[in-house]
Design an enzyme around this catalytic site. Structure first.
Site, PDB file in Angstrom:
ATOM      1  N   HIS A   1      43.984  36.803  35.291  1.00 20.49           N
ATOM      2  CA  HIS A   1      43.099  36.936  34.129  1.00 20.49           C
ATOM      3  C   HIS A   1      43.835  37.608  32.971  1.00 20.49           C
ATOM      4  O   HIS A   1      44.850  38.275  33.168  1.00 20.49           O
ATOM      5  CB  HIS A   1      41.903  37.842  34.470  1.00 20.49           C
ATOM      6  CG  HIS A   1      41.069  37.345  35.591  1.00 20.49           C
ATOM      7  ND1 HIS A   1      39.910  36.645  35.390  1.00 20.49           N
ATOM      8  CD2 HIS A   1      41.220  37.451  36.936  1.00 20.49           C
ATOM      9  CE1 HIS A   1      39.374  36.344  36.560  1.00 20.49           C
ATOM     10  NE2 HIS A   1      40.151  36.819  37.516  1.00 20.49           N
TER      11      HIS A   1
ATOM     12  N   TYR B   1      39.063  44.054  38.773  1.00 24.04           N
ATOM     13  CA  TYR B   1      40.379  43.528  39.160  1.00 24.04           C
ATOM     14  C   TYR B   1      41.078  44.491  40.124  1.00 24.04           C
ATOM     15  O   TYR B   1      40.830  45.696  40.100  1.00 24.04           O
ATOM     16  CB  TYR B   1      41.281  43.364  37.932  1.00 24.04           C
ATOM     17  CG  TYR B   1      40.643  42.636  36.778  1.00 24.04           C
ATOM     18  CD1 TYR B   1      40.337  41.281  36.862  1.00 24.04           C
ATOM     19  CD2 TYR B   1      40.350  43.313  35.593  1.00 24.04           C
ATOM     20  CE1 TYR B   1      39.751  40.613  35.784  1.00 24.04           C
ATOM     21  CE2 TYR B   1      39.764  42.656  34.517  1.00 24.04           C
ATOM     22  CZ  TYR B   1      39.467  41.308  34.616  1.00 24.04           C
ATOM     23  OH  TYR B   1      38.879  40.660  33.566  1.00 24.04           O
TER      24      TYR B   1
ATOM     25  N   LYS C   1      36.862  28.341  30.923  1.00 20.90           N
ATOM     26  CA  LYS C   1      37.315  29.407  30.023  1.00 20.90           C
ATOM     27  C   LYS C   1      38.782  29.203  29.733  1.00 20.90           C
ATOM     28  O   LYS C   1      39.463  28.463  30.436  1.00 20.90           O
ATOM     29  CB  LYS C   1      37.168  30.770  30.717  1.00 20.90           C
ATOM     30  CG  LYS C   1      35.755  31.163  31.017  1.00 20.90           C
ATOM     31  CD  LYS C   1      35.732  32.414  31.896  1.00 20.90           C
ATOM     32  CE  LYS C   1      34.319  32.730  32.293  1.00 20.90           C
ATOM     33  NZ  LYS C   1      33.763  33.940  31.859  1.00 20.90           N
TER      34      LYS C   1
ATOM     35  N   HIS D   1      42.172  32.005  36.093  1.00 21.69           N
ATOM     36  CA  HIS D   1      40.705  32.011  36.077  1.00 21.69           C
ATOM     37  C   HIS D   1      40.158  30.662  35.634  1.00 21.69           C
ATOM     38  O   HIS D   1      39.150  30.180  36.135  1.00 21.69           O
ATOM     39  CB  HIS D   1      40.241  33.137  35.117  1.00 21.69           C
ATOM     40  CG  HIS D   1      38.769  33.405  35.140  1.00 21.69           C
ATOM     41  ND1 HIS D   1      38.180  34.276  34.253  1.00 21.69           N
ATOM     42  CD2 HIS D   1      37.760  32.920  35.920  1.00 21.69           C
ATOM     43  CE1 HIS D   1      36.865  34.311  34.509  1.00 21.69           C
ATOM     44  NE2 HIS D   1      36.600  33.503  35.502  1.00 21.69           N
TER      45      HIS D   1
ATOM     46  N   CYS E   1      40.837  31.813  29.786  1.00 18.80           N
ATOM     47  CA  CYS E   1      41.459  32.868  30.589  1.00 18.80           C
ATOM     48  C   CYS E   1      42.349  32.278  31.676  1.00 18.80           C
ATOM     49  O   CYS E   1      41.885  31.407  32.403  1.00 18.80           O
ATOM     50  CB  CYS E   1      40.348  33.726  31.208  1.00 18.80           C
ATOM     51  SG  CYS E   1      40.930  35.076  32.225  1.00 18.80           S
TER      52      CYS E   1
HETATM   53 ZN   LIG Z   1      39.297  35.836  33.596  1.00 16.27          ZN
END
Ligand SMILES: [Zn+2]
Length: 136
Positions: A11, A40, A122, A116, A124
């Site tokens: 991420h 995380y 996304k 991710h 990310c």
């Molecule tokens: Zn992420």
């Protein structure tokens, strides 16, 4: 460790390069969201320093539907000054990623590395982690 690890998921913090966020910053942000703290397991600062987040034997809170059997790694950065996705990892972060991911692959040889965005619509982590770390 009781948890089975089959994925390592990368991420970004979606912060600009000028923001020197660290694991404590993220911990506070995630607590504000009502979580038990940083979601995380590892965090890589702009200067490349690798910090510990949530203990590895606990499930993370970073990728919906994939937290139970994964390790979440986040780096500081990922957006430009207009908050648009940008791969702005520092050379120190790139080096730390290799170090950490090699260590994790050594510890959990069956785990595969993903971004991710492989699991969610996304940007990310603002780079193609699956492709970049395919050879690890
Ligand atoms: Zn992420």
């Amino acid at each position: 460790m009781k948890r089975k690890i089959n994925k390592i998921i990368i991420h970004c913090s979606a912060t600009t390069p000028s923001m020197d966020v660290d694991a404590n910053t993220i911990d506070e942000w995630h607590k504000q969201r009502g979580w038990s703290g940083i979601g995380y397991h590892f965090f890589i600062k702009r200067d490349g320093k690798i910090e510990f987040g949530r203990p590895l034997d606990q499930s993370g809170a970073h990728t919906k539907g994939h937290n139970q059997n994964s390790i979440g790694v986040c780096y500081a950065g990922g957006v430009d000054s207009k908050m648009c996705p940008e791969d702005n990892r520092t050379s120190e972060q790139i080096a730390s990623f290799l170090l950490l991911l090699r260590f994790l692959k050594n510890t959990f040889p069956k785990a595969t590395i993903h971004g991710h965005r492989d699991f969610s619509p996304k940007a990310c982590p603002s780079f193609d982690a699956t492709k970049e770390y395919k050879g690890l």
